[in-house]
Design a protein around this motif. Sequence first.
Motif, PDB file in Angstrom:
ATOM      1  N   SER A 115      80.682  51.474  60.424  1.00  7.17           N
ATOM      2  CA  SER A 115      80.815  52.552  59.455  1.00  7.17           C
ATOM      3  C   SER A 115      80.060  52.178  58.198  1.00  7.17           C
ATOM      4  CB  SER A 115      82.293  52.801  59.128  1.00  7.17           C
ATOM      5  OG  SER A 115      82.415  53.812  58.153  1.00  7.17           O
ATOM      6  N   CYS A 116      79.199  53.075  57.735  1.00  6.71           N
ATOM      7  CA  CYS A 116      78.484  52.850  56.490  1.00  6.71           C
ATOM      8  C   CYS A 116      77.991  54.177  55.978  1.00  6.71           C
ATOM      9  CB  CYS A 116      77.306  51.886  56.696  1.00  6.71           C
ATOM     10  SG  CYS A 116      76.061  52.468  57.846  1.00  6.71           S
ATOM     11  N   ALA A 117      77.518  54.178  54.738  1.00  9.64           N
ATOM     12  CA  ALA A 117      77.139  55.439  54.098  1.00  9.64           C
ATOM     13  C   ALA A 117      76.039  56.142  54.845  1.00  9.64           C
ATOM     14  CB  ALA A 117      76.707  55.184  52.654  1.00  9.64           C
ATOM     15  N   GLY A 118      75.049  55.405  55.343  1.00  4.33           N
ATOM     16  CA  GLY A 118      73.943  56.044  56.025  1.00  4.33           C
ATOM     17  C   GLY A 118      74.073  56.024  57.510  1.00  4.33           C
ATOM     18  N   GLY A 119      75.181  55.523  58.035  1.00  2.00           N
ATOM     19  CA  GLY A 119      75.301  55.319  59.464  1.00  2.00           C
ATOM     20  C   GLY A 119      75.973  56.455  60.177  1.00  2.00           C
ATOM     21  N   ILE A 144      57.162  55.626  60.415  1.00  2.00           N
ATOM     22  CA  ILE A 144      58.141  56.614  59.962  1.00  2.00           C
ATOM     23  C   ILE A 144      59.552  56.179  60.361  1.00  2.00           C
ATOM     24  CG2 ILE A 144      58.959  58.988  60.264  1.00  2.00           C
ATOM     25  CD1 ILE A 144      56.053  59.861  60.513  1.00  2.00           C
ATOM     26  N   ALA A 145      59.692  55.682  61.587  1.00  2.00           N
ATOM     27  CA  ALA A 145      60.997  55.188  62.039  1.00  2.00           C
ATOM     28  C   ALA A 145      61.457  54.010  61.191  1.00  2.00           C
ATOM     29  CB  ALA A 145      60.919  54.784  63.513  1.00  2.00           C
ATOM     30  N   THR A 146      60.527  53.139  60.827  1.00  2.00           N
ATOM     31  CA  THR A 146      60.873  51.997  59.966  1.00  2.00           C
ATOM     32  C   THR A 146      61.322  52.479  58.593  1.00  2.00           C
ATOM     33  OG1 THR A 146      59.368  50.487  61.116  1.00  2.00           O
ATOM     34  CG2 THR A 146      59.956  49.922  58.852  1.00  2.00           C
ATOM     35  N   ALA A 147      60.648  53.484  58.041  1.00  2.00           N
ATOM     36  CA  ALA A 147      61.046  54.023  56.735  1.00  2.00           C
ATOM     37  C   ALA A 147      62.459  54.597  56.791  1.00  2.00           C
ATOM     38  CB  ALA A 147      60.050  55.088  56.287  1.00  2.00           C
ATOM     39  N   CYS A 148      62.769  55.344  57.851  1.00  2.00           N
ATOM     40  CA  CYS A 148      64.120  55.901  57.995  1.00  2.00           C
ATOM     41  C   CYS A 148      65.158  54.798  58.125  1.00  2.00           C
ATOM     42  CB  CYS A 148      64.177  56.823  59.216  1.00  2.00           C
ATOM     43  SG  CYS A 148      63.227  58.346  59.073  1.00  2.00           S
ATOM     44  N   THR A 149      64.828  53.744  58.877  1.00  2.00           N
ATOM     45  CA  THR A 149      65.774  52.645  59.079  1.00  2.00           C
ATOM     46  C   THR A 149      66.012  51.897  57.778  1.00  2.00           C
ATOM     47  OG1 THR A 149      64.946  52.419  61.349  1.00  2.00           O
ATOM     48  CG2 THR A 149      66.261  50.606  60.472  1.00  2.00           C
ATOM     49  N   ILE A 150      64.948  51.657  57.016  1.00  2.00           N
ATOM     50  CA  ILE A 150      65.099  51.004  55.710  1.00  2.00           C
ATOM     51  C   ILE A 150      66.009  51.827  54.819  1.00  2.00           C
ATOM     52  CG2 ILE A 150      63.865  50.421  53.579  1.00  2.00           C
ATOM     53  CD1 ILE A 150      61.478  49.597  55.349  1.00  2.00           C
ATOM     54  N   TYR A 151      65.788  53.133  54.800  1.00  2.47           N
ATOM     55  CA  TYR A 151      66.612  54.031  53.969  1.00  2.47           C
ATOM     56  C   TYR A 151      68.080  53.938  54.380  1.00  2.47           C
ATOM     57  CZ  TYR A 151      68.718  58.354  52.311  1.00  2.47           C
ATOM     58  OH  TYR A 151      69.563  59.264  51.741  1.00  2.47           O
ATOM     59  N   HIS A 152      68.364  54.078  55.674  1.00  2.00           N
ATOM     60  CA  HIS A 152      69.751  54.035  56.137  1.00  2.00           C
ATOM     61  C   HIS A 152      70.394  52.679  55.862  1.00  2.00           C
ATOM     62  CE1 HIS A 152      69.961  57.958  57.924  1.00  2.00           C
ATOM     63  NE2 HIS A 152      68.967  57.735  58.760  1.00  2.00           N
ATOM     64  N   LYS A 153      69.634  51.616  56.079  1.00  3.87           N
ATOM     65  CA  LYS A 153      70.195  50.280  55.883  1.00  3.87           C
ATOM     66  C   LYS A 153      70.496  50.043  54.405  1.00  3.87           C
ATOM     67  CE  LYS A 153      69.504  45.481  57.323  1.00  3.87           C
ATOM     68  NZ  LYS A 153      68.581  44.506  57.970  1.00  3.87           N
ATOM     69  N   PHE A 154      69.645  50.549  53.529  1.00 12.02           N
ATOM     70  CA  PHE A 154      69.888  50.396  52.090  1.00 12.02           C
ATOM     71  C   PHE A 154      71.203  51.049  51.695  1.00 12.02           C
ATOM     72  CE2 PHE A 154      69.541  51.972  47.726  1.00 12.02           C
ATOM     73  CZ  PHE A 154      69.219  50.807  47.044  1.00 12.02           C
ATOM     74  N   PHE A 155      71.428  52.270  52.186  1.00 14.74           N
ATOM     75  CA  PHE A 155      72.640  52.982  51.797  1.00 14.74           C
ATOM     76  C   PHE A 155      73.860  52.564  52.622  1.00 14.74           C
ATOM     77  CE2 PHE A 155      69.699  55.952  49.654  1.00 14.74           C
ATOM     78  CZ  PHE A 155      70.302  55.934  48.403  1.00 14.74           C
ATOM     79  N   CYS A 156      73.685  51.647  53.544  1.00  8.60           N
ATOM     80  CA  CYS A 156      74.843  50.961  54.122  1.00  8.60           C
ATOM     81  C   CYS A 156      75.379  49.910  53.154  1.00  8.60           C
ATOM     82  CB  CYS A 156      74.453  50.277  55.441  1.00  8.60           C
ATOM     83  SG  CYS A 156      74.457  51.387  56.850  1.00  8.60           S
ATOM     84  N   GLU A 157      74.508  49.451  52.267  1.00 12.35           N
ATOM     85  CA  GLU A 157      74.875  48.404  51.309  1.00 12.35           C
ATOM     86  C   GLU A 157      75.201  48.947  49.921  1.00 12.35           C
ATOM     87  OE1 GLU A 157      75.140  45.285  52.218  1.00 12.35           O
ATOM     88  OE2 GLU A 157      74.220  45.419  54.207  1.00 12.35           O
ATOM     89  N   ILE A 158      74.620  50.104  49.584  1.00 13.10           N
ATOM     90  CA  ILE A 158      74.710  50.645  48.231  1.00 13.10           C
ATOM     91  C   ILE A 158      75.326  52.039  48.272  1.00 13.10           C
ATOM     92  CG2 ILE A 158      73.380  51.344  46.201  1.00 13.10           C
ATOM     93  CD1 ILE A 158      73.394  48.349  46.603  1.00 13.10           C
ATOM     94  N   ASN A 159      76.172  52.338  47.294  1.00  9.79           N
ATOM     95  CA  ASN A 159      76.772  53.661  47.202  1.00  9.79           C
ATOM     96  C   ASN A 159      75.706  54.713  46.932  1.00  9.79           C
ATOM     97  OD1 ASN A 159      78.215  55.986  45.658  1.00  9.79           O
ATOM     98  ND2 ASN A 159      79.874  54.833  46.607  1.00  9.79           N
ATOM     99  N   LEU A 160      75.858  55.871  47.553  1.00  6.50           N
ATOM    100  CA  LEU A 160      74.861  56.938  47.417  1.00  6.50           C
ATOM    101  C   LEU A 160      74.671  57.382  45.976  1.00  6.50           C
ATOM    102  CD1 LEU A 160      72.947  58.986  48.758  1.00  6.50           C
ATOM    103  CD2 LEU A 160      74.943  60.474  49.131  1.00  6.50           C
ATOM    104  N   ASP A 161      75.733  57.316  45.168  1.00  8.77           N
ATOM    105  CA  ASP A 161      75.653  57.777  43.776  1.00  8.77           C
ATOM    106  C   ASP A 161      74.911  56.812  42.867  1.00  8.77           C
ATOM    107  OD1 ASP A 161      77.134  60.008  44.466  1.00  8.77           O
ATOM    108  OD2 ASP A 161      79.049  59.009  44.056  1.00  8.77           O
TER     109      ASP A 161
END
Length: 230
Positions: free
Chosen positions: A8-12, A50-67
Amino acid sequence: MEAVGPQSCAGGDVARGAEGRPAPEARVHFRVTRFIMEAGVKLGMQSIPIATACTIYHKFFCEINLDAYDPYLVAMSSLYLAGKVEEQHLRTRDIINVSNRCLHPGSEPLELDSHFWALRDSIVQCELLVLRVLRFQVSFQHPHKYLLHYLISLKNWLNRYSWQRTPVSVTAWALLRDSYHGGLCLRFRAQHIAVAVLHLALQAYGVEVPAEAEAEKPWWQIYTMDTEIP
């Protein structure tokens, strides 16, 4: 199917709110990853970057709050960083202009004024932030090579008429691309995602794998054995 990442994570996961609708954060991530895909195509990026960019984005927001940060700024930095990781380098000026056109259709390219340079600096600084948050682990194994291998194998397995009359291949690639709207890329192994989208594409068109009923194991289980494709 074995999960290998955060459960469970913000981008997951696509969290569900009232009445079964996706939660607000999930809808934001969907829109932003759709923006990443649109901008990536307009920048001439291939499917893997493009897939790498999406994965980086999702992984970042697994660690950081969206706000905490502007998701579209993180998205632009993810595109910039993915271009470096996958050796398809992009100019920040191109990313800014394409992103501006995606977010504000019909607008003119930005002038090279103080606003432009401030935005450029923000992308570069955000890239450094993303690298630190992800502990410089920004190289990923994607399902694409597995799906290509499975499609070639299945094409030789099925009769030619069944393969030609149904767009199984096109549908499987579309499903794989759409899977990056959420965090499946972080939760499951690449080969499992590849076989899942292929299985769904076959089910969608009612295509049966020959001799599946007589086989000791389902065809997808053979594909998902722990084997690596170079």
